[in-house]
Design a protein around this motif. Sequence first.
Motif, PDB file in Angstrom:
ATOM      1  N   THR A   2     -25.458  25.420  74.095  1.00  0.00           N
ATOM      2  CA  THR A   2     -23.995  25.377  74.102  1.00  0.00           C
ATOM      3  C   THR A   2     -23.517  23.998  73.704  1.00  0.00           C
ATOM      4  O   THR A   2     -24.235  23.017  73.793  1.00  0.00           O
ATOM      5  CB  THR A   2     -23.437  25.732  75.488  1.00  0.00           C
ATOM      6  OG1 THR A   2     -23.955  24.805  76.449  1.00  0.00           O
ATOM      7  CG2 THR A   2     -23.807  27.145  75.885  1.00  0.00           C
ATOM      8  N   HIS A  69     -22.924  33.518  71.402  1.00  0.00           N
ATOM      9  CA  HIS A  69     -23.615  32.262  71.703  1.00  0.00           C
ATOM     10  C   HIS A  69     -22.708  31.211  72.330  1.00  0.00           C
ATOM     11  O   HIS A  69     -23.208  30.206  72.849  1.00  0.00           O
ATOM     12  CB  HIS A  69     -24.239  31.706  70.419  1.00  0.00           C
ATOM     13  CG  HIS A  69     -25.282  32.601  69.816  1.00  0.00           C
ATOM     14  ND1 HIS A  69     -26.541  32.755  70.350  1.00  0.00           N
ATOM     15  CD2 HIS A  69     -25.239  33.406  68.727  1.00  0.00           C
ATOM     16  CE1 HIS A  69     -27.236  33.599  69.605  1.00  0.00           C
ATOM     17  NE2 HIS A  69     -26.465  34.008  68.628  1.00  0.00           N
ATOM     18  N   ILE A  76     -25.716  27.065  66.468  1.00  0.00           N
ATOM     19  CA  ILE A  76     -26.247  28.412  66.205  1.00  0.00           C
ATOM     20  C   ILE A  76     -27.349  28.353  65.151  1.00  0.00           C
ATOM     21  O   ILE A  76     -28.367  29.050  65.256  1.00  0.00           O
ATOM     22  CB  ILE A  76     -25.114  29.360  65.773  1.00  0.00           C
ATOM     23  CG1 ILE A  76     -24.194  29.638  66.960  1.00  0.00           C
ATOM     24  CG2 ILE A  76     -25.676  30.677  65.232  1.00  0.00           C
ATOM     25  CD1 ILE A  76     -22.986  30.476  66.619  1.00  0.00           C
ATOM     26  N   LEU A  79     -30.447  27.173  66.837  1.00  0.00           N
ATOM     27  CA  LEU A  79     -30.919  28.186  67.774  1.00  0.00           C
ATOM     28  C   LEU A  79     -31.614  29.337  67.061  1.00  0.00           C
ATOM     29  O   LEU A  79     -32.671  29.810  67.508  1.00  0.00           O
ATOM     30  CB  LEU A  79     -29.738  28.711  68.600  1.00  0.00           C
ATOM     31  CG  LEU A  79     -30.040  29.832  69.600  1.00  0.00           C
ATOM     32  CD1 LEU A  79     -30.970  29.325  70.691  1.00  0.00           C
ATOM     33  CD2 LEU A  79     -28.747  30.364  70.203  1.00  0.00           C
ATOM     34  N   ASP A 352     -28.415  38.155  63.462  1.00  0.00           N
ATOM     35  CA  ASP A 352     -28.224  37.884  64.891  1.00  0.00           C
ATOM     36  C   ASP A 352     -28.323  39.166  65.709  1.00  0.00           C
ATOM     37  O   ASP A 352     -28.905  39.173  66.802  1.00  0.00           O
ATOM     38  CB  ASP A 352     -26.870  37.218  65.110  1.00  0.00           C
ATOM     39  CG  ASP A 352     -26.715  36.675  66.520  1.00  0.00           C
ATOM     40  OD1 ASP A 352     -27.680  36.101  67.042  1.00  0.00           O
ATOM     41  OD2 ASP A 352     -25.626  36.844  67.094  1.00  0.00           O
TER      42      ASP A 352
END
Length: 362
Positions: A2, A69, A76, A79, A352
Amino acid sequence: MTSRIQERNTVSPYLTFVIVHAMLFGIDFLLLTIKPVQMAGQDAWTAVLLCSAGIHIVIVMMYSFLNRHQTDLIHIHILLFGKWMGWMLNILFAGYFLLVTVYQLRLFIEVIQVWVFPEMKTWSLALVLLLIAFYIVSCGFRVIVGICMFSLLNTILFLTIFFMIPYFHFNNLLPAMSHSPHDIFGATKELTASYMGIEIIPFCYPFIKTPRKSQKWAHWGVLSMTFIYVVEVIFAVITFRPEQLSNELWPGLTKYKFIQFPFVERFEFIGSSVTVLRLFPIICLCIWVASRIMKFTFSIRQIRVLPVLLGVVFVATCFIPNRIGVDVVQSWIKLSGISVIFGYFPSLFLFDILRAKVKKTK
């Protein structure tokens, strides 16, 4: 992963409308109608609606992975694709936003050189504008959004279009729906470049309070600009013939020639100069995103990398000598923007979803 942003650095969800509106109401709006009207004639307004529908779908896709997310696209990427691949994608986006900055800046300088000061040097105006942009960006995201509010003033200037009602030829709108689907889809492709700007949303996401609530405001921002685009296209159809548009470099500024007041003889000087209110929101947001990407990629303070990026923009702007160079940069921007909006974001959305399903089955 985050991205935690202090609340004092965030903005309200409704200001997403302002951000989207400012990004879509750029300098290239002044030449929005040329190719679509040449391709689809009086039916070009349908191409605006088709393009807008596609943009709304892309916004839904973007908010899907952003809400999942709860962070920006910078994190992102890391990640989903790992450190090195994520860094490469982020740097590509930084380069893309710097290219958009160069294009918008050079386009505005060309407007001033053509309509107001023909003898003005490119480097002098570019230097002044970038120094102002440095001050705005260094003040933070909230100040940049405040500058975006000024772009709404251009909506008031847009209403000057109705001063030309005596010169309208409404018969030009007939016959309706007389063009082939091929022509309409060709015009839709050309109009896609006018909706470039929504790709800023994934990078601003953490700076919005309760960002899930901002999605409806993003849609409203696109809808507002769709209405303006439709009016502008219809205006071009009922004012010019398609062959006349071939000789018009700036149809969005030509209308100011028809406006006369007792105290202002050349209103086009005002109209062309006020376009600076469209310039600063775009270049400030783009430079802010590029500097933020560099901050996380190379672990350097944003204020330190900012002069370097502005120096790159300044040099690149000065190396674009004339209209031919502007057209080349525009073609790069159009190709990369269409690829990002209608290629990369839908692909990232599908990747995703598949990744989440595979991870769930394991």
